[in-house]
Write a protein that holds these residues in place. Structure first.
Motif, PDB file in Angstrom:
ATOM      1  N   TYR A 160       0.867  -1.174   0.000  1.00  0.00           N
ATOM      2  CA  TYR A 160       0.000   0.000   0.000  1.00  0.00           C
ATOM      3  C   TYR A 160       0.909   1.230   0.000  1.00  0.00           C
ATOM      4  O   TYR A 160       1.819   1.337   0.834  1.00  0.00           O
ATOM      5  N   THR A 161       0.679   2.161  -0.936  1.00  0.00           N
ATOM      6  CA  THR A 161       1.512   3.360  -1.061  1.00  0.00           C
ATOM      7  C   THR A 161       0.636   4.603  -1.049  1.00  0.00           C
ATOM      8  O   THR A 161      -0.402   4.645  -1.716  1.00  0.00           O
ATOM      9  N   SER A 162       1.047   5.610  -0.287  1.00  0.00           N
ATOM     10  CA  SER A 162       0.345   6.886  -0.232  1.00  0.00           C
ATOM     11  C   SER A 162       1.280   8.003  -0.681  1.00  0.00           C
ATOM     12  O   SER A 162       2.400   8.118  -0.166  1.00  0.00           O
ATOM     13  N   LEU A 163       0.835   8.808  -1.638  1.00  0.00           N
ATOM     14  CA  LEU A 163       1.625   9.913  -2.175  1.00  0.00           C
ATOM     15  C   LEU A 163       0.806  11.198  -2.137  1.00  0.00           C
ATOM     16  O   LEU A 163      -0.403  11.175  -2.365  1.00  0.00           O
ATOM     17  N   ASN A 164       1.471  12.316  -1.877  1.00  0.00           N
ATOM     18  CA  ASN A 164       0.816  13.620  -1.896  1.00  0.00           C
ATOM     19  C   ASN A 164       1.753  14.594  -2.593  1.00  0.00           C
ATOM     20  O   ASN A 164       2.796  14.940  -2.048  1.00  0.00           O
ATOM     21  N   ASN A 165       1.390  15.028  -3.804  1.00  0.00           N
ATOM     22  CA  ASN A 165       2.276  15.860  -4.612  1.00  0.00           C
ATOM     23  C   ASN A 165       1.723  17.272  -4.763  1.00  0.00           C
ATOM     24  O   ASN A 165       0.510  17.474  -4.840  1.00  0.00           O
ATOM     25  N   GLU A 166       2.627  18.240  -4.847  1.00  0.00           N
ATOM     26  CA  GLU A 166       2.232  19.642  -4.953  1.00  0.00           C
ATOM     27  C   GLU A 166       2.443  20.158  -6.374  1.00  0.00           C
ATOM     28  O   GLU A 166       3.491  19.943  -6.990  1.00  0.00           O
ATOM     29  N   TYR A 167       1.420  20.841  -6.881  1.00  0.00           N
ATOM     30  CA  TYR A 167       1.510  21.611  -8.119  1.00  0.00           C
ATOM     31  C   TYR A 167       1.237  23.082  -7.755  1.00  0.00           C
ATOM     32  O   TYR A 167       0.935  23.391  -6.598  1.00  0.00           O
ATOM     33  N   SER A 168       1.334  23.970  -8.709  1.00  0.00           N
ATOM     34  CA  SER A 168       1.220  25.401  -8.408  1.00  0.00           C
ATOM     35  C   SER A 168      -0.107  25.763  -7.746  1.00  0.00           C
ATOM     36  O   SER A 168      -0.150  26.569  -6.821  1.00  0.00           O
ATOM     37  N   ASN A 169      -1.205  25.157  -8.212  1.00  0.00           N
ATOM     38  CA  ASN A 169      -2.526  25.593  -7.787  1.00  0.00           C
ATOM     39  C   ASN A 169      -3.317  24.559  -6.993  1.00  0.00           C
ATOM     40  O   ASN A 169      -4.475  24.804  -6.656  1.00  0.00           O
ATOM     41  N   PHE A 170      -2.709  23.410  -6.692  1.00  0.00           N
ATOM     42  CA  PHE A 170      -3.437  22.383  -5.953  1.00  0.00           C
ATOM     43  C   PHE A 170      -2.472  21.307  -5.473  1.00  0.00           C
ATOM     44  O   PHE A 170      -1.302  21.266  -5.874  1.00  0.00           O
ATOM     45  N   ASP A 171      -2.967  20.445  -4.607  1.00  0.00           N
ATOM     46  CA  ASP A 171      -2.252  19.236  -4.186  1.00  0.00           C
ATOM     47  C   ASP A 171      -2.938  18.036  -4.819  1.00  0.00           C
ATOM     48  O   ASP A 171      -4.181  18.003  -4.918  1.00  0.00           O
ATOM     49  N   TYR A 172      -2.148  17.051  -5.224  1.00  0.00           N
ATOM     50  CA  TYR A 172      -2.677  15.838  -5.843  1.00  0.00           C
ATOM     51  C   TYR A 172      -2.377  14.669  -4.911  1.00  0.00           C
ATOM     52  O   TYR A 172      -1.217  14.315  -4.709  1.00  0.00           O
ATOM     53  N   LYS A 173      -3.410  14.073  -4.340  1.00  0.00           N
ATOM     54  CA  LYS A 173      -3.246  12.974  -3.390  1.00  0.00           C
ATOM     55  C   LYS A 173      -3.665  11.664  -4.047  1.00  0.00           C
ATOM     56  O   LYS A 173      -4.717  11.598  -4.686  1.00  0.00           O
ATOM     57  N   MET A 174      -2.824  10.646  -3.872  1.00  0.00           N
ATOM     58  CA  MET A 174      -3.095   9.360  -4.498  1.00  0.00           C
ATOM     59  C   MET A 174      -2.726   8.232  -3.538  1.00  0.00           C
ATOM     60  O   MET A 174      -1.647   8.222  -2.952  1.00  0.00           O
ATOM     61  N   ASP A 175      -3.639   7.275  -3.366  1.00  0.00           N
ATOM     62  CA  ASP A 175      -3.381   6.049  -2.628  1.00  0.00           C
ATOM     63  C   ASP A 175      -3.480   4.897  -3.616  1.00  0.00           C
ATOM     64  O   ASP A 175      -4.410   4.851  -4.437  1.00  0.00           O
ATOM     65  N   LYS A 176      -2.557   3.952  -3.537  1.00  0.00           N
ATOM     66  CA  LYS A 176      -2.515   2.908  -4.553  1.00  0.00           C
ATOM     67  C   LYS A 176      -1.972   1.607  -3.984  1.00  0.00           C
ATOM     68  O   LYS A 176      -1.395   1.568  -2.895  1.00  0.00           O
ATOM     69  N   ILE A 177      -2.187   0.539  -4.733  1.00  0.00           N
ATOM     70  CA  ILE A 177      -1.582  -0.757  -4.472  1.00  0.00           C
ATOM     71  C   ILE A 177      -0.470  -0.967  -5.493  1.00  0.00           C
ATOM     72  O   ILE A 177      -0.688  -0.808  -6.694  1.00  0.00           O
ATOM     73  N   ASP A 178       0.724  -1.282  -5.018  1.00  0.00           N
ATOM     74  CA  ASP A 178       1.866  -1.570  -5.901  1.00  0.00           C
ATOM     75  C   ASP A 178       2.215  -3.047  -5.826  1.00  0.00           C
ATOM     76  O   ASP A 178       2.202  -3.639  -4.737  1.00  0.00           O
ATOM     77  N   LEU A 179       2.555  -3.609  -6.967  1.00  0.00           N
ATOM     78  CA  LEU A 179       3.013  -4.994  -7.030  1.00  0.00           C
ATOM     79  C   LEU A 179       4.310  -5.056  -7.835  1.00  0.00           C
ATOM     80  O   LEU A 179       4.303  -5.316  -9.032  1.00  0.00           O
ATOM     81  N   PRO A 180       5.470  -4.772  -7.209  1.00  0.00           N
ATOM     82  CA  PRO A 180       6.750  -4.969  -7.895  1.00  0.00           C
ATOM     83  C   PRO A 180       7.066  -6.467  -7.962  1.00  0.00           C
ATOM     84  O   PRO A 180       6.804  -7.209  -7.019  1.00  0.00           O
ATOM     85  N   VAL A 181       7.643  -6.879  -9.083  1.00  0.00           N
ATOM     86  CA  VAL A 181       8.104  -8.262  -9.251  1.00  0.00           C
ATOM     87  C   VAL A 181       9.550  -8.186  -9.729  1.00  0.00           C
ATOM     88  O   VAL A 181       9.818  -7.987 -10.914  1.00  0.00           O
ATOM     89  N   LEU A 182      10.496  -8.316  -8.788  1.00  0.00           N
ATOM     90  CA  LEU A 182      11.892  -8.041  -9.070  1.00  0.00           C
ATOM     91  C   LEU A 182      12.711  -9.323  -9.148  1.00  0.00           C
ATOM     92  O   LEU A 182      12.464 -10.280  -8.412  1.00  0.00           O
ATOM     93  N   ALA A 183      13.680  -9.319 -10.033  1.00  0.00           N
ATOM     94  CA  ALA A 183      14.672 -10.391 -10.117  1.00  0.00           C
ATOM     95  C   ALA A 183      16.022  -9.815  -9.716  1.00  0.00           C
ATOM     96  O   ALA A 183      16.333  -8.666 -10.042  1.00  0.00           O
TER      97      ALA A 183
END
Length: 200
Positions: A82-105
């Motif tokens: 589970y990943t939570s991100l909150n990013n800033e732009y000039s006129n607003f904040d962009y909030k995103m919660d997501k599920i990540d599935l990395p598959v690494l070798a």
């Protein structure tokens, strides 16, 4: 979401074929930003010309589980986070919660040091703007694919990872104003990921 769950089950089930397998928990910090905003230059000015802007790097967090199994000297490490991100732009904040599935070798290169790389699947749970009257809709693709690469240290049951995550292509979220001035935000993040893990 069904495709993501099926892929997770298949990857976890493959540990039965491995020479060595482990399971654990992990969490840590994310530092980076989502992609480019394309739209009106000022949310308060409905007649302003369109422009492009990258999000400002911000700190987020992740937590979840992983499994790791080794086959003939190469290890495979699927994770469900589970990943939570909150990013800033000039006129607003962009909030995103997501599920990540990395598959690494990866491979062990020197003592406790390893290197790893692979695809990272992303499923967005919530996608919203803050501190603005602008409204945003769902993203273009329910599941998108980026990549991760990095290095890690294993100190007994404890592990430390540092990775970079990037995108193969954009996955835009579309938004609209009260007028016809629509806009898009690329939901795929470019970020550094620092994690600590514990294997049972």
């Amino acid at each position: 979401m069904k495709n993501l769950m099926l892929l997770t089950l298949l990857l976890c089930g493959s540990t039965m074929l491995a020479q060595e397998a482990s399971f654990g928990i992990k969490g840590g910090l994310n530092y980076g930003a989502t992609g480019e905003y394309n739209g009106p230059g000022d949310a308060a000015d409905e007649l302003s010309e369109n422009f492009s802007e990258d999000g400002e790097n911000q700190q987020g967090f992740h937590l979840g589980i992983f499994t790791k199994f080794e086959i003939v000297g190469i290890f495979i490490q699927p994770e469900l986070l589970y990943t939570s991100l909150n990013n800033e732009y000039s006129n607003f904040d962009y909030k995103m919660d997501k599920i990540d599935l990395p598959v690494l070798a990866g491979i062990n290169v020197l003592g406790p040091l390893n290197i790893k790389a692979g695809p990272s699947f992303q499923y967005i749970l919530s996608n919203e703007l803050e501190n603005t009257s602008l409204e945003i809709n769902d993203v273009e693709e329910e599941i998108s694919v980026g990549y991760q690469l990095g290095a890690g240290l294993e100190l007994g049951r404890l592990g430390i990872d540092l990775r970079y995550e990037g995108a193969f292509e954009e996955n835009n979220a579309f938004g609209e104003m009260a007028t016809e001035n629509d806009f898009t935000i690329d939901s795929r993040a470019s970020q550094w990921i620092l994690s600590a893990s514990y294997a049972f």
